[in-house]
Design an enzyme around this catalytic site. Structure first.
Site, mmCIF file in Angstrom:
data_model
loop_
_atom_site.group_PDB
_atom_site.id
_atom_site.type_symbol
_atom_site.label_atom_id
_atom_site.label_comp_id
_atom_site.label_asym_id
_atom_site.label_seq_id
_atom_site.Cartn_x
_atom_site.Cartn_y
_atom_site.Cartn_z
ATOM 1 N N LYS A 45 46.402 71.039 50.674
ATOM 2 C CA LYS A 45 45.907 69.744 51.141
ATOM 3 C C LYS A 45 46.731 69.790 52.445
ATOM 4 O O LYS A 45 47.842 69.699 52.738
ATOM 5 C CB LYS A 45 46.440 68.812 50.242
ATOM 6 C CG LYS A 45 45.986 67.489 50.728
ATOM 7 C CD LYS A 45 44.675 67.190 50.612
ATOM 8 C CE LYS A 45 44.162 65.754 51.273
ATOM 9 N NZ LYS A 45 42.503 65.431 51.183
ATOM 10 N N CYS A 134 37.463 67.484 59.194
ATOM 11 C CA CYS A 134 37.198 66.405 58.135
ATOM 12 C C CYS A 134 36.067 65.281 58.731
ATOM 13 O O CYS A 134 36.432 64.984 60.091
ATOM 14 C CB CYS A 134 38.491 65.561 57.886
ATOM 15 S SG CYS A 134 39.217 65.854 56.506
ATOM 16 N N LYS A 172 39.261 76.093 60.380
ATOM 17 C CA LYS A 172 38.373 75.712 59.358
ATOM 18 C C LYS A 172 37.182 74.936 60.343
ATOM 19 O O LYS A 172 37.394 74.105 61.082
ATOM 20 C CB LYS A 172 38.698 74.801 58.492
ATOM 21 C CG LYS A 172 37.580 74.352 57.425
ATOM 22 C CD LYS A 172 38.390 73.906 56.149
ATOM 23 C CE LYS A 172 37.537 73.308 55.160
ATOM 24 N NZ LYS A 172 38.122 72.931 53.874
HETATM 25 C C1 LIG Z 1 38.406 65.041 48.033
HETATM 26 C C2 LIG Z 1 38.210 66.067 48.943
HETATM 27 C C3 LIG Z 1 39.356 66.103 49.838
HETATM 28 C C4 LIG Z 1 39.136 67.107 50.754
HETATM 29 N N1 LIG Z 1 40.272 67.139 51.626
HETATM 30 C C5 LIG Z 1 40.256 68.057 52.563
HETATM 31 C C6 LIG Z 1 41.334 68.232 53.321
HETATM 32 O O1 LIG Z 1 42.463 67.591 53.335
HETATM 33 N N2 LIG Z 1 41.433 69.271 54.347
HETATM 34 C C7 LIG Z 1 40.399 70.191 54.395
HETATM 35 O O2 LIG Z 1 40.164 70.739 55.259
HETATM 36 N N3 LIG Z 1 39.290 70.006 53.644
HETATM 37 C C8 LIG Z 1 39.329 69.045 52.721
HETATM 38 N N4 LIG Z 1 38.196 69.014 51.891
HETATM 39 C C9 LIG Z 1 37.063 69.765 52.068
HETATM 40 C C10 LIG Z 1 37.004 71.323 51.125
HETATM 41 O O3 LIG Z 1 38.340 71.901 51.304
HETATM 42 C C11 LIG Z 1 36.106 72.107 51.181
HETATM 43 O O4 LIG Z 1 35.866 72.542 52.700
HETATM 44 C C12 LIG Z 1 34.697 71.129 50.969
HETATM 45 O O5 LIG Z 1 34.857 70.436 49.821
HETATM 46 C C13 LIG Z 1 33.488 72.236 50.496
HETATM 47 O O6 LIG Z 1 33.928 72.919 49.480
HETATM 48 P P1 LIG Z 1 33.317 72.833 47.879
HETATM 49 O O7 LIG Z 1 31.824 72.363 47.982
HETATM 50 O O8 LIG Z 1 33.774 73.767 47.062
HETATM 51 O O9 LIG Z 1 33.905 71.549 47.493
HETATM 52 C C14 LIG Z 1 38.184 67.949 50.974
HETATM 53 C C15 LIG Z 1 37.236 67.804 50.009
HETATM 54 C C16 LIG Z 1 37.170 67.127 48.999
HETATM 55 C C17 LIG Z 1 36.151 66.743 48.087
#
Ligand SMILES: Cc1cc2nc3c(=O)[nH]c(=O)nc-3n(C[C@H](O)[C@H](O)[C@H](O)COP(=O)(O)O)c2cc1C
Ligand SMILES: Cc1cc2nc3c(=O)[nH]c(=O)nc-3n(C[C@H](O)[C@H](O)[C@H](O)COP(=O)(O)OP(=O)(O)OC[C@H]3O[C@@H](n4cnc5c(N)ncnc54)[C@H](O)[C@@H]3O)c2cc1C
Ligand code: SF4
Ligand code: SF4
Ligand code: SF4
Lengths: 423, 443
Positions: A45, A134, A172
């Site tokens: 995270k 983000c 990213k």
């Molecule tokens: C609740 C939540 C918190 C997230 N926090 C971060 C974060 O702190 N840093 C980050 O790079 N991406 C964060 N993401 C993005 C995820 O790493 C990922 O890029 C995004 O959710 C797409 O992948 P998925 O479809 O498998 O969820 C977060 C996603 C969610 C759902």
């Protein structure tokens, strides 16, 4: 059996399935459980100056009986202190030295980046992921996608990091940008070793029609959040392919966005990813889903007579071209399997009201009939048909040579040339 | 042999709905499964042609009020139909999911869900039309009569329903099984429907003598009298205490809210749905129940799902058996039967049976329920001038007009006994025809 082991820009992991930076990769307790369950790596995270979160934080887009077709969050980066995070990461690395542990981070000042990178390397992380993605909260503070959306800043910060980082650095990328290749090339210029994409997409998942408040609700208000989950996979697939196909882009790609099964993962890989990351699906179902992901991908590679993930990587990206390169003389038409048809006539009404009036109803049967001379081969009926492989699209041999738009007589350019020749 | 009559107190659970009301969540999940077929076969299979895909979609979008309106505009007794229709052979039987070998959409329960919403919240969609000055009498307050009265009132006619019993509803109130439709359900539905503004005069049986005045006072008359009592078997012992007709037994059961006495061992004679209902109800009251039927299960008139329900309730089926005498001193003690054998059928109808000689045997029991069909109301109907009957059924034309132009008819009285939904459809269509007949010049 195919070997799922990976070496991603120098980061080794037993398989290509990593936890994406997010709530499932927040503590040692979780990541240890994830590795025990079979995950190959975890992107922690995002570290940074600790923040404060709101409640609630998550919203979902449901579709009919699918409660989470799409997911979004208005959560920020880690709310734990750097010390706590480092202690936890150290514990994980000691217990699982062969799994990939990547520190995600997001800072404002050069010194902050440098300081954190050193501390992370001291406890033995395998690499870094720079979070420029983000879409909410952080960018108002000049971080996250605000950086990702500006290629020059992206390049600059990457180069700061590269000054000190000894371990591989992944940038990213945010999808909240018109041309993803600009951001990818900027990361490459900055010296990054790899990219990962996509982060979440600006979104509002829905509105409570009784109170007229947007979701997720925070004391009657909300904020735009980051969209992810199954609904975003198509966007991720396209962006990954755009990078893969760009002649000047050469970095490895970690695919993220809407991955829930080995099939989704295989698609990301076919577009050019060589590892994949998962967040929403784990938040939905827990770590156990990786069991089928690894086994399914391995079986798929076997069935394709491939030995590694790299062999699969990028195959389909090559087949994604500009529209003008497609053969205009290729023709297919729909064909209904009468045995399978259940007579719902969804194909009929879809074509009748929404396409080309190429399906007829017969007097004595519920099975519709394709009017072959009207069918333009658009696919609509086969997409609405609820029965698996009941409508297939059949290739019609036209005996015509391949003809692309550039050479097509109706192309205004060719008309112009034609008329000028005549003159 | 002496067996005591056991008194059973109604245990709520025994008569609980076999298809309980869906919760919001259940309804939304089920509604989302519907494919929204074009020219949907379920609509064609519904005798009242409810736009099923539309009302299901409205449930899905949580426009439940709109769903109720879609249902009621075709079928004002949509609530009873949703609960009592044999959906397996109607709408649900036609659902395309059957072709996929998947569970069809639970149309009946979705219909019950939407209509219950409107009735519970007293959301009404129809008003009495602008007065036409025409008066219409409806004989019989069953589904056919109520449906007809509602539609006529909507067109602005002054309607009075004459009902012989103390409550309207017909077999909805006094016939269908209480685990499908309860007394409260029937009462609430009738109250809701009649708010449009027609009169119901209960305890008001129309006899031969009332006809002249009725014909004088009303511009048109709708006959929705249904069928009559259970046909007697005409065998010895039929008048013993403990012997009853199925419709009379069920009437009694419904009237007393299931708080009735039941024999310990009950024999039900017959193979139709009414026999099954009486058997299941007896079993639910605590009796050991045997159904005897003179042919085999293949000739049985009851629906397969009703037979299944009976088996689940412990009812025993005995086939190829005919009753000969009912025995007992004062009250029934046993029934003597003979075995039959099946003979090949000649005319393509039900197979014939032949009694096996010297095969008599006796089944001990202290209650016998006869379910050999209902009589037609021939005496009353014959007293109406020029009314043509065919085998006791009133003859009507396409518009439900009888051979006496002032009289229209529908429901069991014309079809010899079908379902509630058929009666509702007839009543509605007859109302349209009556309106046309009376308003020929005006409209
Ligand atoms: C609740 C939540 C918190 C997230 N926090 C971060 C974060 O702190 N840093 C980050 O790079 N991406 C964060 N993401 C993005 C995820 O790493 C990922 O890029 C995004 O959710 C797409 O992948 P998925 O479809 O498998 O969820 C977060 C996603 C969610 C759902
Ligand atoms: C035991 C049993 C169970 C059934 N179960 C189901 C079921 O589960 N589902 C289903 O769809 N159908 C079922 N049916 C059939 C259904 O009940 C009937 O088809 C339907 O009720 C017919 O409606 P109707 O209005 O024609 O007649 P009825 O419902 O019989 O109504 C006729 C009304 O007219 C009144 N009446 C008769 N003569 C006079 C007169 N001279 N003056 C005034 N009033 C008069 C009667 O009191 C009665 O109220 C069942 C029938 C029986 C017998
Ligand atoms: S959509 Fe498919 S199942 Fe439905 S009618 Fe068309 S071909 Fe048949
Ligand atoms: S009225 Fe009966 S047959 Fe018609 S849709 Fe409703 S439940 Fe089905
Ligand atoms: S046939 Fe079944 S799926 Fe199709 S509209 Fe009717 S209920 Fe829905």
């Amino acid at each position: 059996m195919a070997n799922l082991e990976c070496n991603f820009a120098g980061i080794k992991s037993p398989n290509p399935f990593w936890l994406a930076s997010g709530p499932p990769a927040n503590t040692a307790y979780q990541v240890i459980n994830a590795f025990k369950a079979g995950w190959g790596g975890a992107v922690w995270k995002t570290l940074g100056v600790p923040i404060v979160n709101v409640s609630s934080r998550y919203g979902a887009m449901s579709y009919k009986n699918e409660k989470i077709a799409g997911f979004n969050n208005i959560e920020l980066i880690t709310d734990r202190s750097l010390e706590d995070n480092l202690k936890d990461m150290k514990e994980v690395k000691e217990k699982f030295p062969n799994h990939a542990l990547i520190a995600s981070m997001m800072f404002e000042k050069k010194e902050e980046w440098h300081d954190c990178i050193k501390k992370c390397e001291d406890i033995g992380v395998d690499g870094f992921e720079l979070n420029y993605g983000c879409p909410h909260g952080m960018c108002e503070r000049g971080m996250g996608s605000a950086v990702g959306q500006n290629p020059d800043v992206c390049e600059k910060i990457t180069s700061w990091v590269m000054e000190v980082a000894k371990k591989p650095v992944i940038v990213k990328l945010t999808p909240n940008i018109t041309d993803i290749t600009k951001a990818g090339l900027a990361a490459q210029r900055g010296g990054a070793n790899a990219v990962s994409l996509i982060n979440t997409i600006n979104s509002v998942t829905g509105i409570d029609l009784d109170t007229m408040e947007p979701n997720p609700k925070v004391a009657g208000l909300s904020s735009h959040g980051g969209y992810c989950g199954p609904a975003v996979k198509p966007i991720a697939l396209n962006m990954i392919a755009e990078l893969t196909n760009h002649p000047d882009f050469h970095l490895p790609i970690s695919g993220i966005g809407g991955i829930e099964t080995w099939r989704d993962a295989a698609e990301h890989i076919l577009m050019g990813a060589s590892t994949v990351q998962v967040c929403t699906a784990v938040m939905h179902y827990g770590f156990k889903i990786v069991q089928d992901m690894t086994e399914g991908l391995s079986n798929y590679l076997d069935s394709q007579k491939m030995k590694s993930v790299l062999e699969l990587s990028g195959i389909t990206a090559k087949k994604l071209r500009k529209w003008e390169d497609l053969d205009l003389n290729y023709k297919i038409i729909a064909s209904i399997d009468e045995e399978k048809c259940i007579g719902c006539q969804l194909c009929y009404i879809a074509c009748e009201d929404g396409a080309h009036q190429a399906i007829a109803l017969l007097k004595n049967s519920r099975v519709p009939k394709i009017k072959e001379d009207h069918c333009v081969g658009c696919n609509l009926c086969s997409l609405v048909c609820p029965v698996e492989s009941c409508i297939s699209m059949i290739n019609v041999t036209t005996n015509k040579q391949k003809l692309i738009w550039k050479e097509h007589p109706k192309n205004p350019i060719n008309i112009a040339i034609g008329t000028s020749l005549k003159r | 042999m002496k067996t005591s009559i056991k008194e059973i107190k109604e245990t709520k659970n025994n008569f609980a709905k076999i298809k309980p009301l869906l919760t919001d969540n259940e309804a939304h999940i089920e509604a989302a499964r519907c494919l929204f077929c074009h020219d949907a076969p379920c609509i064609t299979a519904c005798p009242t042609s409810i736009d099923i895909p539309l009302f299901i979609r409205q449930i899905m979008t949580q426009n439940t009020t709109g769903a109720a309106k879609t249902i009621f505009s075709q079928n004002i007794l949509g609530k009873s139909c949703g609960n009592v229709c044999p959906t397996e052979i109607l709408c649900e039987g036609a659902c395309v999911y059957n072709n996929l070998n998947e569970k069809p959409i639970d149309i009946g329960r979705l219909q019950a869900y939407a209509t219950e919403h409107a009735i519970k919240n007293d959301i009404r969609f129809f008003q009495k039309g602008k007065s036409t000055g025409k008066k219409i009498a409806v004989i019989g307050g069953g589904p056919a009569g109520l449906s007809c009265a509602h539609k006529l009132t909507e067109s602005g006619h002054e309607v009075t329903v004459f009902e012989a019993s103390e409550n309207a509803g017909g077999l909805n109130t006094y016939g269908v099984a209480p685990y499908k439709f309860s007394n409260e359900d029937a009462k609430e539905e009738i109250e809701y429907i009649s708010k449009i503004g027609f009169k119901i005069k209960t305890n008001n049986k129309i006899t031969k003598d009332d006809l002249p005045k009725l014909e004088k006072d009303y511009d048109a008359i709708f006959i929705g009298v249904g069928l009559g009592n259970t046909k007697p078997l005409k065998i010895e012992g039929e008048n013993l205490k403990g012997v009853t007709g199925a419709t009379e037994f069920i009437y009694n059961l419904r009237k007393n809210n299931q708080k009735i006495k039941i024999g310990k061992e009950v024999v039900v004679i017959g193979g139709g749905n009414t026999a099954i209902d009486a058997a299941v109800e007896s079993a639910k009251l605590g009796a050991k129940v045997t159904i005897i039927y003179r042919r085999t299960e293949h000739e049985q008139g009851a629906y397969y799902f009703e037979i299944e329900l009976a088996k689940q309730n412990g009812v025993q089926f005995k086939y190829l058996i005919s009753p000969k005498t009912i025995n007992g001193k004062g009250s029934v003690e046993s029934i003597t039967c003979t075995n039959n054998k099946l003979m090949p059928s000649k005319n393509g109808n039900k197979a014939n049976i032949e009694e096996i000689k010297r095969s008599e045997f006796t089944i001990p029991c202290n209650m016998v329920i006869i379910a050999a069909g209902q009589e037609k109301q021939i005496d009353f109907l014959k007293s109406i001038k020029d009314l043509k009957l065919d085998n006791g059924k009133i003859t009507v034309n396409k518009t439900f007009q009888t051979t006496n132009p002032k009289y229209f008819a529908g429901g069991d009285a014309i079809n010899g006994g079908k379902e509630v939904v058929n009666a509702v459809a007839n009543g509605r269509d007859a109302a349209r025809a009556i309106d046309k007949y009376l308003m020929q010049e005006a409209r």
